[in-house]
Design a protein around this motif. Structure first.
Motif, PDB file in Angstrom:
ATOM      1  N   THR A   1       0.850  -1.197   0.000  1.00  0.00           N
ATOM      2  CA  THR A   1       0.000   0.000   0.000  1.00  0.00           C
ATOM      3  C   THR A   1       0.888   1.251   0.000  1.00  0.00           C
ATOM      4  OG1 THR A   1      -0.005   0.141   2.406  1.00  0.00           O
ATOM      5  CG2 THR A   1      -1.752  -1.195   1.385  1.00  0.00           C
ATOM      6  N   PRO A   2       0.345   2.374  -0.464  1.00  0.00           N
ATOM      7  CA  PRO A   2       1.115   3.623  -0.384  1.00  0.00           C
ATOM      8  C   PRO A   2       1.578   3.901   1.039  1.00  0.00           C
ATOM      9  CG  PRO A   2      -0.837   3.938  -1.732  1.00  0.00           C
ATOM     10  CD  PRO A   2      -0.946   2.559  -1.138  1.00  0.00           C
ATOM     11  N   GLN A   3       0.759   3.543   2.019  1.00  0.00           N
ATOM     12  CA  GLN A   3       1.133   3.804   3.417  1.00  0.00           C
ATOM     13  C   GLN A   3       2.355   2.963   3.800  1.00  0.00           C
ATOM     14  OE1 GLN A   3      -1.950   3.230   2.307  1.00  0.00           O
ATOM     15  NE2 GLN A   3      -3.068   5.107   2.865  1.00  0.00           N
ATOM     16  N   GLN A   4       2.381   1.716   3.329  1.00  0.00           N
ATOM     17  CA  GLN A   4       3.546   0.859   3.637  1.00  0.00           C
ATOM     18  C   GLN A   4       4.812   1.422   2.989  1.00  0.00           C
ATOM     19  OE1 GLN A   4       1.708  -2.744   2.120  1.00  0.00           O
ATOM     20  NE2 GLN A   4       1.538  -3.627   4.177  1.00  0.00           N
ATOM     21  N   ARG A   5       4.664   1.870   1.743  1.00  0.00           N
ATOM     22  CA  ARG A   5       5.854   2.410   1.073  1.00  0.00           C
ATOM     23  C   ARG A   5       6.283   3.730   1.728  1.00  0.00           C
ATOM     24  NH1 ARG A   5       2.831   0.580  -3.312  1.00  0.00           N
ATOM     25  NH2 ARG A   5       2.361   2.661  -4.122  1.00  0.00           N
ATOM     26  N   ALA A   6       5.300   4.523   2.142  1.00  0.00           N
ATOM     27  CA  ALA A   6       5.634   5.787   2.825  1.00  0.00           C
ATOM     28  C   ALA A   6       6.424   5.501   4.102  1.00  0.00           C
ATOM     29  CB  ALA A   6       4.358   6.563   3.152  1.00  0.00           C
ATOM     30  N   ALA A   7       6.044   4.447   4.800  1.00  0.00           N
ATOM     31  CA  ALA A   7       6.763   4.103   6.042  1.00  0.00           C
ATOM     32  C   ALA A   7       8.219   3.753   5.722  1.00  0.00           C
ATOM     33  CB  ALA A   7       6.064   2.933   6.736  1.00  0.00           C
ATOM     34  N   VAL A   8       8.437   3.040   4.632  1.00  0.00           N
ATOM     35  CA  VAL A   8       9.808   2.680   4.236  1.00  0.00           C
ATOM     36  C   VAL A   8      10.600   3.949   3.886  1.00  0.00           C
ATOM     37  CG1 VAL A   8      11.157   1.558   2.409  1.00  0.00           C
ATOM     38  CG2 VAL A   8       9.253   0.338   3.499  1.00  0.00           C
ATOM     39  N   LEU A   9       9.966   4.851   3.142  1.00  0.00           N
ATOM     40  CA  LEU A   9      10.667   6.091   2.768  1.00  0.00           C
ATOM     41  C   LEU A   9      11.048   6.902   4.013  1.00  0.00           C
ATOM     42  CD1 LEU A   9       9.835   5.358  -0.152  1.00  0.00           C
ATOM     43  CD2 LEU A   9       9.461   7.783  -0.528  1.00  0.00           C
ATOM     44  N   ARG A  10      10.165   6.897   4.999  1.00  0.00           N
ATOM     45  CA  ARG A  10      10.485   7.645   6.227  1.00  0.00           C
ATOM     46  C   ARG A  10      11.651   6.981   6.964  1.00  0.00           C
ATOM     47  NH1 ARG A  10       4.527   8.492   6.498  1.00  0.00           N
ATOM     48  NH2 ARG A  10       4.321  10.600   5.631  1.00  0.00           N
ATOM     49  N   GLN A  11      11.736   5.651   6.844  1.00  0.00           N
ATOM     50  CA  GLN A  11      12.891   4.971   7.454  1.00  0.00           C
ATOM     51  C   GLN A  11      14.186   5.366   6.732  1.00  0.00           C
ATOM     52  OE1 GLN A  11      11.129   0.908   7.247  1.00  0.00           O
ATOM     53  NE2 GLN A  11      11.861   0.704   9.334  1.00  0.00           N
ATOM     54  N   PHE A  12      14.111   5.490   5.410  1.00  0.00           N
ATOM     55  CA  PHE A  12      15.293   5.967   4.671  1.00  0.00           C
ATOM     56  C   PHE A  12      15.721   7.333   5.208  1.00  0.00           C
ATOM     57  CE2 PHE A  12      14.853   2.665   1.464  1.00  0.00           C
ATOM     58  CZ  PHE A  12      16.135   2.542   0.935  1.00  0.00           C
ATOM     59  N   ALA A  13      14.729   8.221   5.388  1.00  0.00           N
ATOM     60  CA  ALA A  13      15.040   9.580   5.866  1.00  0.00           C
ATOM     61  C   ALA A  13      15.697   9.522   7.255  1.00  0.00           C
ATOM     62  CB  ALA A  13      13.767  10.423   5.908  1.00  0.00           C
TER      63      ALA A  13
ATOM     64  N   GLN B   1      23.254   0.165   2.281  1.00  0.00           N
ATOM     65  CA  GLN B   1      23.403  -0.126   3.722  1.00  0.00           C
ATOM     66  C   GLN B   1      22.108   0.182   4.453  1.00  0.00           C
ATOM     67  OE1 GLN B   1      26.740   2.445   4.264  1.00  0.00           O
ATOM     68  NE2 GLN B   1      28.123   1.044   3.179  1.00  0.00           N
ATOM     69  N   ILE B   2      21.430   1.237   4.026  1.00  0.00           N
ATOM     70  CA  ILE B   2      20.147   1.580   4.666  1.00  0.00           C
ATOM     71  C   ILE B   2      19.101   0.508   4.336  1.00  0.00           C
ATOM     72  CG2 ILE B   2      18.228   3.245   4.617  1.00  0.00           C
ATOM     73  CD1 ILE B   2      20.338   5.471   4.372  1.00  0.00           C
ATOM     74  N   ALA B   3      19.082   0.055   3.085  1.00  0.00           N
ATOM     75  CA  ALA B   3      18.130  -0.994   2.697  1.00  0.00           C
ATOM     76  C   ALA B   3      18.325  -2.222   3.587  1.00  0.00           C
ATOM     77  CB  ALA B   3      18.321  -1.351   1.223  1.00  0.00           C
ATOM     78  N   ASP B   4      19.594  -2.562   3.822  1.00  0.00           N
ATOM     79  CA  ASP B   4      19.923  -3.679   4.724  1.00  0.00           C
ATOM     80  C   ASP B   4      19.402  -3.422   6.129  1.00  0.00           C
ATOM     81  OD1 ASP B   4      21.202  -5.713   3.484  1.00  0.00           O
ATOM     82  OD2 ASP B   4      23.252  -5.062   3.982  1.00  0.00           O
ATOM     83  N   ALA B   5      19.697  -2.213   6.626  1.00  0.00           N
ATOM     84  CA  ALA B   5      19.376  -1.884   8.015  1.00  0.00           C
ATOM     85  C   ALA B   5      17.875  -1.901   8.273  1.00  0.00           C
ATOM     86  CB  ALA B   5      19.960  -0.515   8.368  1.00  0.00           C
ATOM     87  N   ILE B   6      17.078  -1.504   7.278  1.00  0.00           N
ATOM     88  CA  ILE B   6      15.633  -1.417   7.524  1.00  0.00           C
ATOM     89  C   ILE B   6      14.909  -2.677   7.041  1.00  0.00           C
ATOM     90  CG2 ILE B   6      15.670   1.110   7.376  1.00  0.00           C
ATOM     91  CD1 ILE B   6      14.338   0.899   4.616  1.00  0.00           C
ATOM     92  N   GLY B   7      15.664  -3.627   6.500  1.00  0.00           N
ATOM     93  CA  GLY B   7      15.047  -4.884   6.047  1.00  0.00           C
ATOM     94  C   GLY B   7      14.181  -4.702   4.803  1.00  0.00           C
ATOM     95  N   LEU B   8      14.621  -3.834   3.895  1.00  0.00           N
ATOM     96  CA  LEU B   8      13.898  -3.690   2.619  1.00  0.00           C
ATOM     97  C   LEU B   8      13.921  -5.039   1.911  1.00  0.00           C
ATOM     98  CD1 LEU B   8      12.657  -1.309   0.845  1.00  0.00           C
ATOM     99  CD2 LEU B   8      14.803  -1.415  -0.453  1.00  0.00           C
ATOM    100  N   PRO B   9      12.799  -5.508   1.379  1.00  0.00           N
ATOM    101  CA  PRO B   9      12.818  -6.823   0.728  1.00  0.00           C
ATOM    102  C   PRO B   9      13.898  -6.911  -0.360  1.00  0.00           C
ATOM    103  CG  PRO B   9      10.573  -6.002   0.917  1.00  0.00           C
ATOM    104  CD  PRO B   9      11.474  -4.884   1.365  1.00  0.00           C
ATOM    105  N   ALA B  10      14.547  -8.073  -0.426  1.00  0.00           N
ATOM    106  CA  ALA B  10      15.637  -8.270  -1.389  1.00  0.00           C
ATOM    107  C   ALA B  10      15.152  -7.958  -2.796  1.00  0.00           C
ATOM    108  CB  ALA B  10      16.131  -9.714  -1.307  1.00  0.00           C
ATOM    109  N   GLY B  11      15.987  -7.277  -3.557  1.00  0.00           N
ATOM    110  CA  GLY B  11      15.681  -7.010  -4.963  1.00  0.00           C
ATOM    111  C   GLY B  11      14.954  -5.709  -5.218  1.00  0.00           C
ATOM    112  N   VAL B  12      14.385  -5.092  -4.171  1.00  0.00           N
ATOM    113  CA  VAL B  12      13.660  -3.827  -4.395  1.00  0.00           C
ATOM    114  C   VAL B  12      14.655  -2.722  -4.791  1.00  0.00           C
ATOM    115  CG1 VAL B  12      12.266  -2.029  -3.290  1.00  0.00           C
ATOM    116  CG2 VAL B  12      11.748  -4.447  -2.892  1.00  0.00           C
ATOM    117  N   LEU B  13      15.807  -2.724  -4.129  1.00  0.00           N
ATOM    118  CA  LEU B  13      16.875  -1.784  -4.498  1.00  0.00           C
ATOM    119  C   LEU B  13      18.158  -2.565  -4.751  1.00  0.00           C
ATOM    120  CD1 LEU B  13      18.346   0.940  -4.753  1.00  0.00           C
ATOM    121  CD2 LEU B  13      18.564   0.966  -2.267  1.00  0.00           C
ATOM    122  N   ASN B  14      18.720  -2.380  -5.927  1.00  0.00           N
ATOM    123  CA  ASN B  14      20.003  -2.999  -6.274  1.00  0.00           C
ATOM    124  C   ASN B  14      20.943  -1.884  -6.689  1.00  0.00           C
ATOM    125  OD1 ASN B  14      19.045  -6.050  -6.548  1.00  0.00           O
ATOM    126  ND2 ASN B  14      17.509  -4.732  -7.495  1.00  0.00           N
ATOM    127  N   ILE B  15      22.226  -2.040  -6.363  1.00  0.00           N
ATOM    128  CA  ILE B  15      23.211  -1.004  -6.722  1.00  0.00           C
ATOM    129  C   ILE B  15      24.397  -1.673  -7.408  1.00  0.00           C
ATOM    130  CG2 ILE B  15      24.701   0.830  -5.833  1.00  0.00           C
ATOM    131  CD1 ILE B  15      22.827   0.988  -3.375  1.00  0.00           C
TER     132      ILE B  15
END
Ligand code: NAD
Length: 477
Positions: free
Chosen positions: A60-72, A189-203
């Motif tokens: 949901t947009p709310q779930q993604r918003a929560a992830v973005l706030r964790q990035f911040a 490193q942030i993706a790791d720290a917040i447990g972003l699902p694997a594959g959502v962000l690749n670098i």
């Protein structure tokens, strides 16, 4: 060689053809080395993003918003180390590095809010002239997106793409510049720290070959590129080959127009900020100064005094106003323009030479009465090199400002606000500042006309750039 690439939620050593050496430009010394990502690693990153897409775009947009706030939040926690990394790897003065981190944090927060605010519009009924039909609007993720960015504002340029892409529900393969890759590794490193699902962000880190492996890949749904016009045009050709969307944020040769009623003290500050911020390595550098003939000499005197007063040096050695150029290649390019200026007999009022430091420093430079035929007037130099011309009427100022193949930004300085607003409307660019430094707000758009690119970043426009609009229409029952 340390772990460099973040693929499918894990860090990998590169298996590509290049060794990437990362430098401290203030000293001209290496600070890290990586092996680039190979083509199979780029394939693996895109495959991981594809696999992660169905689940991520269904959040949901709310779930993604929560992830973005964790990035911040996580950026905020790493604030000091990111400031120091940018000082070390880009040569940015501390105060400029701090502005970049605040910008990146603000960008993640903004897109968290924006995608939440948009949620009630999902599946909203469209008002049709035909009463017997029902139609609803959906905002859907474009899909797997490739993001290729340059080195001059690494934290910011990536945030401007990453935050709206993730907010929209896209999965991402990010390719940072080989010159500043450690800054974007932070996002992994942030993706790791917040447990972003694997594959959502690749670098994936690498040079042109890694970038080309990404931009040519058939597995992408969109590519967003920021960088030079030469590479942008190649990236656009790849997009054309696959008939898929592309956003391009390219170069500039922007004008700063100073009218006769300007406060010269303020004008001097704004002109210098427009050409010396980030040592002039800004797509938005206002490198063409257009000044009313009646104040040209007085303004030149002030500019020379101010340029010569700037504290140029290693940002770790004390408070500085300007650091080095970020690469030896960039310094070589600026020196080439100094040589052209000399061969053309341009009037050099300040600078025009390197500075006697260990690193890649050049003096802030001013050439006056530069002819419109000079390469210094028409080409993006990407250094602290200001060229000026005089004008005698508003119409002439507008014509001179618009006489460029680029159209990124402009600045207008005048105490007559009616005139300043009128001139702003007439300028063929994506953003105009009036009586201001280049204040960039996340709510306003960023991008250019003409050769400066295609599409807009920031504001609701960047979210829209990663969304596909769908309508579902049926007869009413
Ligand atoms: P660049 O075009 O050389 O490189 C940009 C990125 O593209 C890097 O990651 C690079 O590795 C990659 N790349 C290089 N060759 C490639 C290829 N063949 N295929 C795919 N990717 C490839 O630009 P740069 O020197 O890193 O950055 C400076 C340029 O960026 C300037 O022209 C500047 O104006 C522009 N820029 C524009 C904006 C904007 O918002 N309009 C912002 C910042 C910088």
């Amino acid at each position: 060689m340390s772990l460099a690439h973040y693929i499918n939620g894990a860090w990998e050593t590169g298996s590509g053809a290049n060794v990437i050496t990362v430098f401290d430009p203030s000293l001209g010394q290496p600070i890290a080395q990586f092996t680039s990502a190979s083509s199979p690693q780029v394939d693996a990153a895109i495959a991981a993003a594809r696999q992660a897409l169905p689940a991520w775009r269904s959040t949901t947009p709310q779930q993604r918003a929560a992830v973005l706030r964790q990035f911040a939040e996580q950026l905020q926690q790493r604030r000091e180390s990111l400031i120091e990394l940018q000082m070390q790897n880009n040569g940015k003065p501390r105060q400029e590095a701090a502005v970049d981190i605040e910008d990146a944090i603000g960008t993640f927060r903004y897109y968290a809010q924006l995608v939440e605010d948009q949620a009630p519009q999902q599946d909203r009924e469209v008002t049709l002239a035909a009463p017997d039909y029902h139609s609803r609007t959906r905002f859907e993720a474009v899909g797997v997106v490739g993001l290729i960015v340059p080195w001059n504002f690494p934290l910011v340029t990536s945030a401007w793409k990453l935050a709206p892409a993730l907010a929209a529900g896209c999965t991402v393969v990010l390719k940072p510049s080989e010159i500043t890759p450690m800054i974007e590794q932070t996002y992994g490193q942030i993706a790791d720290a917040i447990g972003l699902p694997a594959g959502v962000l690749n670098i994936v880190i690498g040079k042109a070959d890694t970038g080309a492996a990404l931009s040519n890949h058939p597995g992408l749904d969109k590519l967003s590129f920021t960088g030079s016009n030469a590479v942008g045009s190649q990236v656009m050709r790849s997009a054309a080959a696959h008939c898929r969307p592309v956003t391009l944020e390219l170069g500039g040769k922007s004008a700063i127009v100073v009218f006769e009623d300007s406060d010269l003290v303020q004008a001097t500050d704004w002109i210098i900020a427009g050409i010396c911020w980030n040592a002039g390595q800004m797509c938005s550098a206002t490198s063409r100064l257009l000044v009313h003939a009646s104040i040209a000499d007085a303004l030149t005197t002030r500019l020379v005094a101010a340029l010569e007063k700037l504290r140029v040096g290693n940002p770790f050695a004390g408070e500085v106003d300007m650091g080095p150029l970020t690469t030896a290649a960039q310094r070589a390019k600026v020196l080439e323009y100094f040589a052209i200026a000399e061969s053309e007999g341009l009037q050099c009022q300040a600078g025009g030479h390197t500075l006697q430091e260990d690193g890649w420093f050049v003096a802030p430079t001013l050439y006056t009465d530069v002819p419109a035929t000079s390469r210094l007037w028409t080409e993006e130099i990407f250094g602290p090199v200001l060229c000026s011309q005089r004008f005698s009427s508003e119409e002439q100022a507008i014509a001179l400002a618009n006489d460029s193949r680029f159209g990124l930004v402009a600045t207008v300085i005048s105490q007559d606000l009616d005139r300043a607003e009128r001139v702003a409307n007439a300028l063929e660019v994506g953003h105009v500042w009036i009586n201001s430094v280049q204040a960039v707000f996340v709510e306003t758009s960023w991008g250019g006309t003409k050769g400066s690119g295609i599409g807009r970043e920031l504001g609701p426009w960047a979210l829209a750039a990663y969304q596909s609009i769908k309508h579902v229409t049926r007869p009413r029952v």
